[in-house]
Design an enzyme around this catalytic site. Structure first.
Site, short mmCIF file in Angstrom:
data_model
loop_
_atom_site.label_atom_id
_atom_site.label_comp_id
_atom_site.label_asym_id
_atom_site.label_seq_id
_atom_site.Cartn_x
_atom_site.Cartn_y
_atom_site.Cartn_z
N SER A 161 0.86 -1.19 0.00
CA SER A 161 0.00 0.00 0.00
C SER A 161 0.89 1.24 0.00
CB SER A 161 -0.90 -0.02 1.22
OG SER A 161 -0.09 0.00 2.38
N LEU A 189 1.43 3.34 -2.55
CA LEU A 189 2.20 3.52 -3.79
C LEU A 189 1.82 4.80 -4.53
CD1 LEU A 189 2.30 -0.04 -5.37
CD2 LEU A 189 4.19 1.27 -4.41
N ILE A 197 -2.58 9.61 -6.34
CA ILE A 197 -1.93 10.60 -7.21
C ILE A 197 -1.95 10.11 -8.66
CG2 ILE A 197 0.24 11.83 -7.69
CD1 ILE A 197 -1.30 12.79 -5.17
N ILE A 217 -8.71 -9.51 1.66
CA ILE A 217 -10.06 -10.08 1.73
C ILE A 217 -11.10 -8.99 1.51
CG2 ILE A 217 -11.76 -11.13 3.30
CD1 ILE A 217 -9.49 -12.70 4.55
N LYS A 259 13.72 -5.00 -10.07
CA LYS A 259 13.12 -6.33 -9.99
C LYS A 259 11.63 -6.32 -10.37
CE LYS A 259 16.50 -8.86 -8.46
NZ LYS A 259 17.03 -9.91 -9.36
N GLY A 311 -8.67 19.92 15.30
CA GLY A 311 -8.37 18.78 16.16
C GLY A 311 -9.47 18.56 17.17
N CYS A 352 -10.26 26.24 12.80
CA CYS A 352 -11.23 25.45 13.55
C CYS A 352 -10.81 25.35 15.02
CB CYS A 352 -11.46 24.10 12.90
SG CYS A 352 -13.05 23.39 13.38
N GLU A 354 -15.42 21.54 25.74
CA GLU A 354 -14.93 20.25 25.22
C GLU A 354 -13.82 19.71 26.12
OE1 GLU A 354 -13.34 20.39 21.19
OE2 GLU A 354 -12.96 18.23 21.16
N ARG A 360 -18.26 20.84 16.45
CA ARG A 360 -19.39 20.77 17.37
C ARG A 360 -19.44 21.98 18.29
NH1 ARG A 360 -21.14 15.56 16.84
NH2 ARG A 360 -19.49 14.05 16.50
N HIS A 380 -12.71 25.51 7.55
CA HIS A 380 -11.45 24.90 7.08
C HIS A 380 -11.12 25.38 5.65
CE1 HIS A 380 -10.92 21.77 10.20
NE2 HIS A 380 -12.23 21.85 10.29
N GLU A 396 -8.47 25.15 4.09
CA GLU A 396 -7.53 24.26 3.39
C GLU A 396 -8.24 23.31 2.43
OE1 GLU A 396 -8.36 24.11 6.56
OE2 GLU A 396 -8.33 22.08 7.38
N1 GLN Z 1 -13.05 20.00 18.50
C1 GLN Z 1 -13.54 21.24 18.01
C2 GLN Z 1 -15.03 21.19 17.72
O1 GLN Z 1 -15.59 20.14 17.62
C3 GLN Z 1 -12.80 21.65 16.74
C4 GLN Z 1 -13.10 20.78 15.58
C5 GLN Z 1 -12.10 20.91 14.46
O2 GLN Z 1 -11.04 21.48 14.66
N2 GLN Z 1 -12.40 20.36 13.30
O3 GLN Z 1 -15.64 22.22 17.60
#
Ligand code: GLN
Length: 541
Positions: free
Chosen positions: A19, A21, A25, A155, A195, A361, A388, A412, A469, A514, A516
């Site tokens: 895996s 490879l 892309i 499998i 090879k 995160g 985020c 949180e 959340r 986000h 990105e």
């Molecule tokens: N943990 C945070 C939330 O749930 C940030 C979520 C995230 O960074 N994607 O709001």
């Protein structure tokens, strides 16, 4: 027997030997090449795991969870397709074992197969074929690239391979479907002999399932020697022009050109008898050239907790490639483990960074380290982008250290905090199920005109993708703004805080969404580009 629209073509990309490879892309590059000839392309990723989507998976195990416009939480390869094809996909473009089985089992309960024994063949395989064809045809594309995750012989991938084998037969062998098999050609011995045996074996395995590859893309450090191509062609029964070498590339964005130079595009167009235009890869080549020919370098520290697996932050890495190409600058990304910062204070990487990014995160681990990093950026006027969780972190840091809200936190991480400056979204309060239940996908954000965000986006209404959340607690907004943490981006109803900025800082911008995920070659994420430009200024004045 499956019915398909006249003219719709399918390219199935499988992987052999090991895996990782670069199947994603390869698939994306083939898509880009067909697109460069005026052919409309779409892509589907098949993941043979039992999760219904990637949303519940730890990035550390599986890499980043990529978020789509429609809120789908998908495999990171969908990000590669979007970036290479410049299309926006939906969650239907990621088919998993869990999704397929769930549907079949639901149908069984509804009585749709009444009287029948429900089996993998034909019920699961029919559902797989149905999903592929329905999704592909709905896009109106000419060609659909279907990448099969996993390695031939696993499998888990058997039902999918069986389904696409059937598709090939039912649609008229060789006319509608084409199989690309990616393999590894290792180098052995002092003389560095390439090879072919692992490739031969994995093709044998594929044939045992009833699939004969049409094209073999062989990964190797160096380009394949002509004699090795011949050998693979002979042993695997693939024409020599369809044995394609994929040596290590300077950047993933060079891969389309590497494949194209060996004739893969003409081969596919010829096989499918497609009506193609002459090639237009000018912008792509220009972009790819700029990535590998920067005229300066800056360092950006990415402070996170999944820093041991680069794929966990792949969309940020790519967003910096896109921004870097735009600014003629190489971004040297320094991955900083937030737990290390938490225990030992700012690391060398953090001290020498020209910019700091705190990405998204979940969970408690390393949170205090991230708060320290955000404080370090704010106090030392180091350009900062918080995404985020990074937005929530900046808010907590500001509350604690500027507004003197002792122990301010997100519920949180500290449900009992006296200053819950980040709190659960009201609509999340009764959510108990974890899968696909966050605030997800593209949502409009209204941007204030007197802001950095407005300068960067050039618009006061943007659409960005979300996955969270928690949010900035609306109850503290006025106090934050009076103290200087200005919310320059808000939801359309002005209730959700979407962007925060510090006017007293060269670049301290954070967002709940986000950016990105929407960054593309030649269309970089405005906020990553903003961070990069500020980092260039920080370093070179
Ligand atoms: N943990 C945070 C939330 O749930 C940030 C979520 C995230 O960074 N994607 O709001």
């Amino acid at each position: 027997m499956v019915e398909s629209r006249d003219g719709m073509k399918y390219i199935f990309v499988t992987g052999g030997v090991i895996s990782g490879l670069g199947k994603g892309i390869t698939s994306s590059s083939i898509g880009r090449l067909l697109k460069s000839r005026g052919i409309k392309v779409t892509a589907i990723k098949i993941d043979p795991y039992l999760n219904c989507d990637a949303g519940t998976m730890n990035p550390f195990e599986h890499g980043e969870v990529f978020v789509l416009d429609d809120g789908g939480e998908a495999d990171l390869d969908l990000g590669n397709y979007e970036r290479f094809l410049d299309v926006s996909l939906t969650s239907n473009h990621n088919i998993t074992t869990g999704k397929v089985y769930r549907l079949v089992i639901e149908k069984e309960r509804m009585g749709e197969y009444l009287g029948k024994t429900v089996q993998i063949i034909p019920h699961i395989t029919n559902e797989i074929k149905n999903q592929i064809i329905t999704v592909a045809e709905a896009t109106g594309a000419d060609v659909c690239i279907v990448e099969l995750g996993g390695t031939v012989g696993d499998i888990e991938s058997m039902p999918f391979l069986e389904a696409v084998r059937q598709m090939n037969t039912e649609m008229g062998k060789g006319e509608t479907c084409l199989f690309v098999h990616t393999t590894l050609v290792p180098v052995m011995g002092a003389v560095g002999e390439q090879k072919t045996k692992p490739t031969q074996h994995s093709v044998k395995e594929l044939r045992a399932i009833g699939i004969q590859p049409d094209i073999i893309v062989a990964r190797a450090k160096e380009p394949l020697e002509e004699s090795i191509k011949k050998k693979i062609s002979l042993f695997c029964d693939v024409p020599i022009e369809a044995v394609v070498s994929a040596p290590d590339a300077r950047s993933i964005y060079d891969v389309p050109m590497i494949l194209n130079d060996q004739g893969i595009t003409d081969f596919i167009i010829g096989r499918f008898k497609l009506n193609a235009k002459s090639q237009d890869l000018v912008d792509w080549k220009d972009f790819a050239h700029r990535i590998v020919n920067p005229n300066k370098t800056v360092r950006i520290a990415l402070v996170g907790k999944y820093t041991h697996l680069v794929d966990s932050y792949i969309s940020h890495v790519e967003a910096f490639h896109h921004a870097g190409a735009e600014a003629g600058t190489k971004v040297e990304l320094l991955f900083v483990d937030s737990e290390v910062v938490q225990h030992f204070g700012p690391t060398d990487e953090l001290l020498k960074a020209d910019g700091i990014l705190i990405p998204g995160g979940f969970g408690n681990r390393g949170i205090e380290g991230k708060i320290m990093a955000a404080g370090f950026a704010r106090e030392n006027k180091v350009p900062y982008l918080g995404v985020c969780l990074g937005f929530q972190i900046a808010t907590i840091e500001f509350a604690r250290n500027v507004m003197d809200f002792k122990g301010a936190n997100s519920t949180e991480f500290a449900p009992e905090t006296g200053y819950p400056v980040v709190d659960l979204l009201p609509e999340q309060k009764h959510v108990t199920k974890k899968g696909a239940s966050m605030r997800l996908g593209a949502q409009p954000v209204v941007v204030a005109e007197n802001s950095k965000a407005f300068q960067l986006y050039g618009s006061n209404l943007i659409m960005e993708r979300h996955r969270h959340r928690y949010e900035v607690n609306p109850k503290y907004i006025e106090e934050f703004e009076t103290a200087g943490w200005r919310f320059t981006g808000r939801s359309a109803d002005s209730v959700r805080m979407e962007i925060g900025e510090l006017d007293s800082h060269p670049y301290y911008v954070a967002c709940q969404f986000h950016p990105e995920f929407k960054s593309r070659p030649n269309k970089p994420s405005p906020l990553h580009l903003g961070l990069l430009k500020a980092a260039i200024k920080h370093r070179f004045g």
